[in-house]
Structures are given as structure tokens and as C-alpha cells.
Design a protein around this motif. Structure first.
Motif, PDB file in Angstrom:
ATOM      1  N   ILE A   1      13.068  -7.598  -4.198  1.00 19.47           N
ATOM      2  CA  ILE A   1      12.322  -6.830  -5.203  1.00 19.47           C
ATOM      3  C   ILE A   1      11.482  -7.765  -6.073  1.00 19.47           C
ATOM      4  O   ILE A   1      10.309  -7.490  -6.363  1.00 19.47           O
ATOM      5  CB  ILE A   1      13.289  -6.002  -6.064  1.00 19.47           C
ATOM      6  CG1 ILE A   1      13.861  -4.836  -5.240  1.00 19.47           C
ATOM      7  CG2 ILE A   1      12.593  -5.471  -7.315  1.00 19.47           C
ATOM      8  CD1 ILE A   1      14.873  -4.000  -5.985  1.00 19.47           C
ATOM      9  N   LEU A   2      12.061  -8.877  -6.484  1.00 11.68           N
ATOM     10  CA  LEU A   2      11.308  -9.854  -7.282  1.00 11.68           C
ATOM     11  C   LEU A   2      10.147 -10.428  -6.481  1.00 11.68           C
ATOM     12  O   LEU A   2       9.026 -10.558  -7.003  1.00 11.68           O
ATOM     13  CB  LEU A   2      12.234 -10.987  -7.729  1.00 11.68           C
ATOM     14  CG  LEU A   2      13.312 -10.630  -8.767  1.00 11.68           C
ATOM     15  CD1 LEU A   2      14.223 -11.828  -9.010  1.00 11.68           C
ATOM     16  CD2 LEU A   2      12.680 -10.164 -10.068  1.00 11.68           C
ATOM     17  N   LEU A   3      10.398 -10.754  -5.213  1.00 12.40           N
ATOM     18  CA  LEU A   3       9.342 -11.310  -4.371  1.00 12.40           C
ATOM     19  C   LEU A   3       8.235 -10.294  -4.145  1.00 12.40           C
ATOM     20  O   LEU A   3       7.045 -10.645  -4.151  1.00 12.40           O
ATOM     21  CB  LEU A   3       9.938 -11.761  -3.030  1.00 12.40           C
ATOM     22  CG  LEU A   3       9.073 -12.693  -2.171  1.00 12.40           C
ATOM     23  CD1 LEU A   3       8.695 -13.949  -2.951  1.00 12.40           C
ATOM     24  CD2 LEU A   3       9.822 -13.077  -0.900  1.00 12.40           C
ATOM     25  N   GLY A   4       8.609  -9.029  -3.968  1.00 10.95           N
ATOM     26  CA  GLY A   4       7.608  -7.978  -3.818  1.00 10.95           C
ATOM     27  C   GLY A   4       6.750  -7.828  -5.068  1.00 10.95           C
ATOM     28  O   GLY A   4       5.544  -7.592  -4.982  1.00 10.95           O
ATOM     29  N   THR A   5       7.371  -7.988  -6.222  1.00 14.37           N
ATOM     30  CA  THR A   5       6.616  -7.919  -7.483  1.00 14.37           C
ATOM     31  C   THR A   5       5.622  -9.063  -7.582  1.00 14.37           C
ATOM     32  O   THR A   5       4.471  -8.869  -7.989  1.00 14.37           O
ATOM     33  CB  THR A   5       7.592  -7.972  -8.671  1.00 14.37           C
ATOM     34  OG1 THR A   5       8.554  -6.919  -8.556  1.00 14.37           O
ATOM     35  CG2 THR A   5       6.838  -7.823  -9.993  1.00 14.37           C
TER      36      THR A   5
ATOM     37  N   MET B   1       1.501  -8.886  -7.790  1.00 17.59           N
ATOM     38  CA  MET B   1       0.707  -9.559  -8.826  1.00 17.59           C
ATOM     39  C   MET B   1      -0.353 -10.462  -8.197  1.00 17.59           C
ATOM     40  O   MET B   1      -1.466 -10.593  -8.724  1.00 17.59           O
ATOM     41  CB  MET B   1       1.625 -10.369  -9.732  1.00 17.59           C
ATOM     42  CG  MET B   1       2.579  -9.519 -10.557  1.00 17.59           C
ATOM     43  SD  MET B   1       3.868 -10.490 -11.397  1.00 17.59           S
ATOM     44  CE  MET B   1       2.870 -11.523 -12.460  1.00 17.59           C
ATOM     45  N   ALA B   2      -0.038 -11.071  -7.078  1.00 15.42           N
ATOM     46  CA  ALA B   2      -0.974 -11.992  -6.424  1.00 15.42           C
ATOM     47  C   ALA B   2      -2.060 -11.265  -5.653  1.00 15.42           C
ATOM     48  O   ALA B   2      -3.208 -11.719  -5.601  1.00 15.42           O
ATOM     49  CB  ALA B   2      -0.206 -12.925  -5.483  1.00 15.42           C
ATOM     50  N   PHE B   3      -1.709 -10.118  -5.043  1.00 16.23           N
ATOM     51  CA  PHE B   3      -2.650  -9.433  -4.155  1.00 16.23           C
ATOM     52  C   PHE B   3      -3.188  -8.132  -4.735  1.00 16.23           C
ATOM     53  O   PHE B   3      -3.780  -7.330  -4.015  1.00 16.23           O
ATOM     54  CB  PHE B   3      -1.959  -9.115  -2.816  1.00 16.23           C
ATOM     55  CG  PHE B   3      -1.351 -10.309  -2.148  1.00 16.23           C
ATOM     56  CD1 PHE B   3      -2.047 -11.497  -2.056  1.00 16.23           C
ATOM     57  CD2 PHE B   3      -0.070 -10.258  -1.615  1.00 16.23           C
ATOM     58  CE1 PHE B   3      -1.492 -12.614  -1.450  1.00 16.23           C
ATOM     59  CE2 PHE B   3       0.494 -11.353  -0.998  1.00 16.23           C
ATOM     60  CZ  PHE B   3      -0.223 -12.531  -0.920  1.00 16.23           C
TER      61      PHE B   3
ATOM     62  N   TYR C   1       1.975  -8.408   4.249  1.00 19.61           N
ATOM     63  CA  TYR C   1       2.851  -9.234   3.423  1.00 19.61           C
ATOM     64  C   TYR C   1       4.080  -8.434   2.967  1.00 19.61           C
ATOM     65  O   TYR C   1       5.210  -8.946   2.976  1.00 19.61           O
ATOM     66  CB  TYR C   1       2.103  -9.760   2.203  1.00 19.61           C
ATOM     67  CG  TYR C   1       1.038 -10.766   2.525  1.00 19.61           C
ATOM     68  CD1 TYR C   1       1.364 -12.068   2.881  1.00 19.61           C
ATOM     69  CD2 TYR C   1      -0.314 -10.429   2.472  1.00 19.61           C
ATOM     70  CE1 TYR C   1       0.389 -13.003   3.164  1.00 19.61           C
ATOM     71  CE2 TYR C   1      -1.306 -11.352   2.763  1.00 19.61           C
ATOM     72  CZ  TYR C   1      -0.947 -12.637   3.110  1.00 19.61           C
ATOM     73  OH  TYR C   1      -1.921 -13.555   3.407  1.00 19.61           O
ATOM     74  N   PHE C   2       3.856  -7.191   2.570  1.00 19.61           N
ATOM     75  CA  PHE C   2       4.958  -6.367   2.086  1.00 19.61           C
ATOM     76  C   PHE C   2       5.844  -5.887   3.232  1.00 19.61           C
ATOM     77  O   PHE C   2       7.067  -5.800   3.075  1.00 19.61           O
ATOM     78  CB  PHE C   2       4.402  -5.178   1.298  1.00 19.61           C
ATOM     79  CG  PHE C   2       3.699  -5.565   0.039  1.00 19.61           C
ATOM     80  CD1 PHE C   2       4.415  -5.797  -1.124  1.00 19.61           C
ATOM     81  CD2 PHE C   2       2.322  -5.727   0.011  1.00 19.61           C
ATOM     82  CE1 PHE C   2       3.777  -6.160  -2.298  1.00 19.61           C
ATOM     83  CE2 PHE C   2       1.667  -6.099  -1.152  1.00 19.61           C
ATOM     84  CZ  PHE C   2       2.401  -6.318  -2.310  1.00 19.61           C
ATOM     85  N   TYR C   3       5.237  -5.581   4.372  1.00 20.37           N
ATOM     86  CA  TYR C   3       6.037  -5.169   5.529  1.00 20.37           C
ATOM     87  C   TYR C   3       6.905  -6.314   6.032  1.00 20.37           C
ATOM     88  O   TYR C   3       8.059  -6.108   6.409  1.00 20.37           O
ATOM     89  CB  TYR C   3       5.124  -4.672   6.650  1.00 20.37           C
ATOM     90  CG  TYR C   3       4.361  -3.408   6.318  1.00 20.37           C
ATOM     91  CD1 TYR C   3       4.771  -2.579   5.276  1.00 20.37           C
ATOM     92  CD2 TYR C   3       3.230  -3.033   7.031  1.00 20.37           C
ATOM     93  CE1 TYR C   3       4.081  -1.421   4.962  1.00 20.37           C
ATOM     94  CE2 TYR C   3       2.537  -1.872   6.727  1.00 20.37           C
ATOM     95  CZ  TYR C   3       2.950  -1.071   5.698  1.00 20.37           C
ATOM     96  OH  TYR C   3       2.271   0.079   5.390  1.00 20.37           O
ATOM     97  N   SER C   4       6.356  -7.520   6.046  1.00 22.04           N
ATOM     98  CA  SER C   4       7.158  -8.676   6.468  1.00 22.04           C
ATOM     99  C   SER C   4       8.242  -8.985   5.431  1.00 22.04           C
ATOM    100  O   SER C   4       9.312  -9.499   5.778  1.00 22.04           O
ATOM    101  CB  SER C   4       6.260  -9.901   6.688  1.00 22.04           C
ATOM    102  OG  SER C   4       5.556 -10.237   5.510  1.00 22.04           O
ATOM    103  N   LEU C   5       7.990  -8.665   4.169  1.00 19.82           N
ATOM    104  CA  LEU C   5       9.009  -8.823   3.135  1.00 19.82           C
ATOM    105  C   LEU C   5      10.194  -7.897   3.407  1.00 19.82           C
ATOM    106  O   LEU C   5      11.358  -8.307   3.287  1.00 19.82           O
ATOM    107  CB  LEU C   5       8.403  -8.525   1.763  1.00 19.82           C
ATOM    108  CG  LEU C   5       9.390  -8.414   0.590  1.00 19.82           C
ATOM    109  CD1 LEU C   5      10.064  -9.753   0.342  1.00 19.82           C
ATOM    110  CD2 LEU C   5       8.678  -7.932  -0.663  1.00 19.82           C
TER     111      LEU C   5
END
Length: 380
Positions: free
Chosen positions: A28-32, A36-38, A181-185
Motif C-alpha cells: 500500500i505504501l509503495l502504491g502510494t 505520487m510519482a506517476f 507499474y501498479f499491476y506489477s505491484l
């Protein structure tokens, strides 16, 4: 008895705060951070006309062809330039130094472009100058051989380009590489679920932990205890993936397409893949828990990298040069399954990915069973 073991195993697993952090809180933190980056990466950027100038010298005043072309592309809403006419080259240099214009054109025997730095706007201006020189030379050659061609609208067609290639979309959804990026997450989070599977196998190996020794002397079949524990681990991981999906979709507005049922099914298979993979590696590797964690972590992160989570083009590089690796990488299979649901109208590609995941789940489960059932201890 099975329900009793399942319930207490569930309570035992859910209290492992470290595993809950890495399989739920960390994604969840990485997705956030990804969001923010994309956040604005895929927004359509409005093209702004380029501030350009032209020197109003003798050559410019008497070159009707160039005046027509540059004035024509500097008019209207879709104009290329915000054109300013400098009375002298000194004035144009002054505008350039104060950044009032990105560059200026000077007409003469050949069209010259003056800039003081490189960038997108300067590249576009250079492209225009090169194109004009080419077209101007062609028109002069045509005028010598067939002067009547100039009377048939040749000047008005200068600079116009026609594309004869038609792009056909593979689906009704708009292509969006950022979603990868989110799907691979999500796929990485499913593979992190391998730690749950590893914990289940570790807790039935009497030569690894004291808890496993107590389980083995209990009047319960080891396989029944393992299945009940694995089901509890799967329930926890699947719930975590659903929470992650809900957060990405409702919290960060990540699009998964209209096939919600298939998305949930993919999350379920991904969770089963993660737990079974962790159990298989834990059963296969007879060394300590630290080595097992290292192996699972390395495989998960390398798989995530090859699926494009850190470098998007890597996914396509692997697909082009080492296509077999794309089909044996569980993270890529999950990532591709989510993107196939989003982008393609057909379920053909999605079915291929799901079939490969089912194959790996059966392989890992079968391998774990064959290894664990043969493991016995002379004394505890």
C-alpha cells in the motif's frame, strides 16, 4: 477438527505483524509512492505554440514563399509558432538572450536557425527549418521544369504531410503504460504471500522449529494440519490483496477495466500462486529459515524487475528477446493478466496467463506434497 485447526492457525498467523506489514502495509505504501510519482505522467499534455522570431531583413521582405509559409503556420488555434518579427538581427539576439523567444530564423541564400540551448521547442524549430529547405529546393526544381505547377496550389500544400499508416487498437480501452507499474505491484504483493506459505511448511518441519516439533507429536495428521494452515494463510493473503485492490481503485483511481469478477478471480489465483510457491521453496530447501527468506525475496524482486515494475521497457525487452522467460515468470503472468483484462476485449491472452498460473499452482502444490509426506523423524 479441521475447522478447529483452521481457526487457531488463522489466529496464530494474523498475529505475525512482520508478515502483515510486508504483505499488506508495504504494498500500500509503495502504491502510494507510485501514484505520487506517476500522477501526471499520463495526462495529455497540451501543446503550446513556440515563441519564435524572424528577422525582417531584405531577403525576408522579398521572399513571398517563405513569408507565406511561416505566417500560415503561425495563425489559428493549432498554430506552431507565436511569431514575432524583429526589425534587426540585434533585436532578435536580445529577445533570445532574455528568453522571449526560443530561437529565430534568418532568411538569406538558405534559411538559418539561431538558438542558445537545446530542447523540445528548438528541435521542432530545427525540424521546420530542415523541412522548409527540402521543400523549397523541390519547388524551385519543379518551377524550372513546370512553372504552371505553382499556379495549382503548390505553395499552399507546402509543409503538409499525409500518413498512410493506420493504428488499430487491440481493445476498446485507452493504452496506459503507467498501469503496468501498479499491476506489477499487485503481482509482487501476491508473490510476497510466499512468506505465508513458507511459514506453514516451516511450522510442520520438526527439525526446524520447536513449534513444528509440538505439531508433529500432536494426535493430528500432519497433512491435515498443513492443509488447514495453508487455507488460513490463503484467506489472509487473499483478504490483503482485496484490500490492496480496493485502495488502488477507490483511493488512487487505478483502472482495472469493467470485468470486476475476473479481477477478483485473478487476485485469488495470484494468492494461491504465492502461498503454494512459498510452501514449495520451503519444502525444497532444507536449510534454515534465513536462506528460505532470501531465496523467496530474490525471486520475487527479480521477477518484479523483469515484469517492468522498476523499468517499464524491461518487460518488452524480455518479451522480444527472451519470450520463454515471460511465461515462466509468475510476476509477469499476473501483471499481464491484469493488463489483458483492462486493455483487450478478447479474453484469449488473459486465458493463456491464467492457464500458466494454474499449471504452476498445481506444480508447486504437487511438489510440496511429495516432499513433505516423505519427511519423517527418528526422534523429536
Amino acid at each position: 477438527m479441521f475447522a478447529h485447526i483452521f481457526l487457531y492457525r488463522f489466529k496464530c498467523l494474523i498475529r505475525d505483524r512482520q508478515l502483515v506489514f510486508w504483505t499488506l502495509v508495504f504494498p500500500i505504501l509503495l502504491g502510494t509512492f507510485f501514484y505520487m510519482a506517476f500522477f501526471n505522467l499520463n495526462n495529455d499534455e497540451t501543446f503550446h505554440p513556440i515563441d519564435a522570431a524572424v528577422v525582417n531583413n531584405h531577403a525576408y521582405q522579398h521572399d513571398a514563399q517563405f513569408k507565406f509559409v511561416i505566417e500560415h503556420i503561425s495563425k489559428g488555434k493549432k498554430r506552431l509558432f507565436n511569431l514575432k518579427v524583429a526589425s534587426t538581427q540585434k533585436e532578435a539576439d536580445s529577445w533570445l538572450k532574455t528568453n522571449k523567444v526560443k530561437g529565430y530564423f534568418t532568411n538569406g541564400e538558405t534559411l538559418r536557425l539561431t538558438v542558445q540551448e537545446s530542447g523540445l521547442e528548438q528541435s521542432i524549430m530545427k525540424r521546420f527549418a530542415d523541412q522548409y529547405r527540402t521543400d523549397s529546393s523541390a519547388i524551385k526544381s519543379i518551377a524550372k521544369e513546370n512553372p504552371k505547377a505553382l499556379q495549382n496550389g503548390l505553395l499552399s500544400d507546402l509543409g503538409k504531410q499525409q500518413s498512410y499508416v493506420k493504428e488499430i487498437s487491440g481493445g476498446s480501452a485507452k493504452p496506459n503504460n503507467v498501469l503496468n507499474y501498479f499491476y506489477s505491484l499487485i503481482a509482487m504483493a501476491c508473490l510476497y504471500g510466499s512468506f505465508w506459505g513458507m511459514k506453514e511448511v516451516t511450522d510442520i518441519q520438526a527439525d526446524v522449529s520447536a513449534r513444528a516439533a509440538r505439531v508433529n507429536i500432536a494426535p493430528v495428521h500432519k497433512l491435515k494440519a498443513f492443509i488447514a494452515g495453508s487455507m488460513a494463510a490463503l484467506l489472509i493473503l487473499f483478504s490483503e490483496i482485496l484490500v490492496l485492490l480496493a485502495y488502488l481503485h477507490f483511493g488512487l483511481s487505478i483502472d482495472f477495466g469493467p470485468r470486476t469478477g475476473y479481477v477478483v478471480l485473478t487476485a485469488l489465483l495470484g494468492s494461491m500462486l504465492g502461498v503454494s510457491f512459498g510452501a514449495f521453496i520451503s519444502a525444497l530447501v532444507k536449510k534454515g529459515e534465513g536462506l528460505k527468506v532470501a531465496i523467496l525475496l530474490v525471486i520475487s524482486m527479480v521477477g518484479s524487475f523483469l515484469s517492468g515494475m522498476m523499468f517499464l521497457n524491461m518487460k518488452y525487452i524480455i518479451a522480444q528477446y527472451v519470450p520463454l522467460l515471460s511465461w515462466v515468470n509468475p510476476v509477469n503472468l499476473l501483471t499481464d493478466a491484469f493488463y489483458a483484462l483492462y486493455y483487450y476485449d478478447s479474453l484469449h491472452r488473459y486465458t493463456l496467463n491464467m492457464t500458466m498460473m494454474v499449471f504452476f499452482i498445481l506444480l508447486f502444490c504437487g511438489g510440496t506434497y511429495l516432499i513433505v509426506r516423505r519427511r519423517k523423524y527418528a526422534s523429536l
